[in-house]
Scaffold this active site. Sequence first.
Site: not given
Length: 271
Positions: A164-165, A168, A174
Amino acid sequence: MYTYVEMNRVNFSIVFGVNIVLLLFVGSAFTNPTKTEELNIEDFENYNNEINVEDEEADAKNRNAVNSPLQRWPSNILLYRISTDYNKDEVDNVHAALQVFNESTCLVFKQYDPRIHGNSKHIYYKKSPNMCGTKVGFNPLSPMGPHDIVLNPYCLSERGVIQHETLHVLGLYHEQSRPDRNKYVQIEYSNIPQQYWSQFIAYPEMYTTTYNVKYDYESLMHYSQFAFAKDSTKPSMRARNGTMVIERKMGQIVGPSEGDLTKIRLMYKCN
């Protein structure tokens, strides 16, 4: 405590025509989630640490995907370095998390070696006792040196959180804040503390893009239906099916969905 001091976003926009995401890490304590039900990404990213919710830049992290090519990494080969503070299991988790991108996209995550790569731009997985977070996308004003992803031991225990990071850093925001999200979710603001309302803002297409990828309730970048709920027995988000509002699960921490990977392939022009 980590504090990132950046130039004003307006100045970035004037010079580059893009919105650079600015984050401020503050020193409030972060404790691991203790609830026994299934965990979701908002249980790991500590938003009061990662983003100062009173700051005018706090909402910028919630868009869906960077719209400016200047915020995409200039090469499909991405160098990465892992802190020597990580134990063997944590190191193995980072390597395994990144292998998904090597296998499913045209990106190649390759370990950074200062003897070979010098001061080249690279992703640096740093360890923190309490914080989990990063800045979104490539910063063209800082083309050399490390781009930090800060993770605590709890976040390092979940490969999906590491991914997830990393998404980013690659340029994804999101899912529930994409421009067309009101067609697909209804935000129940009455069940969300006002300090977190900025986490649910939908942004216009002039700032972000969906790459015409179908809305993805199962995205690794989607909050759960109970994210930040005042009353944890009631959803903070409900799915929409046309004019009907329905109950369904949203978000997960298992790994990137096909929609997440499709956006990366389109963003980085994979064949």
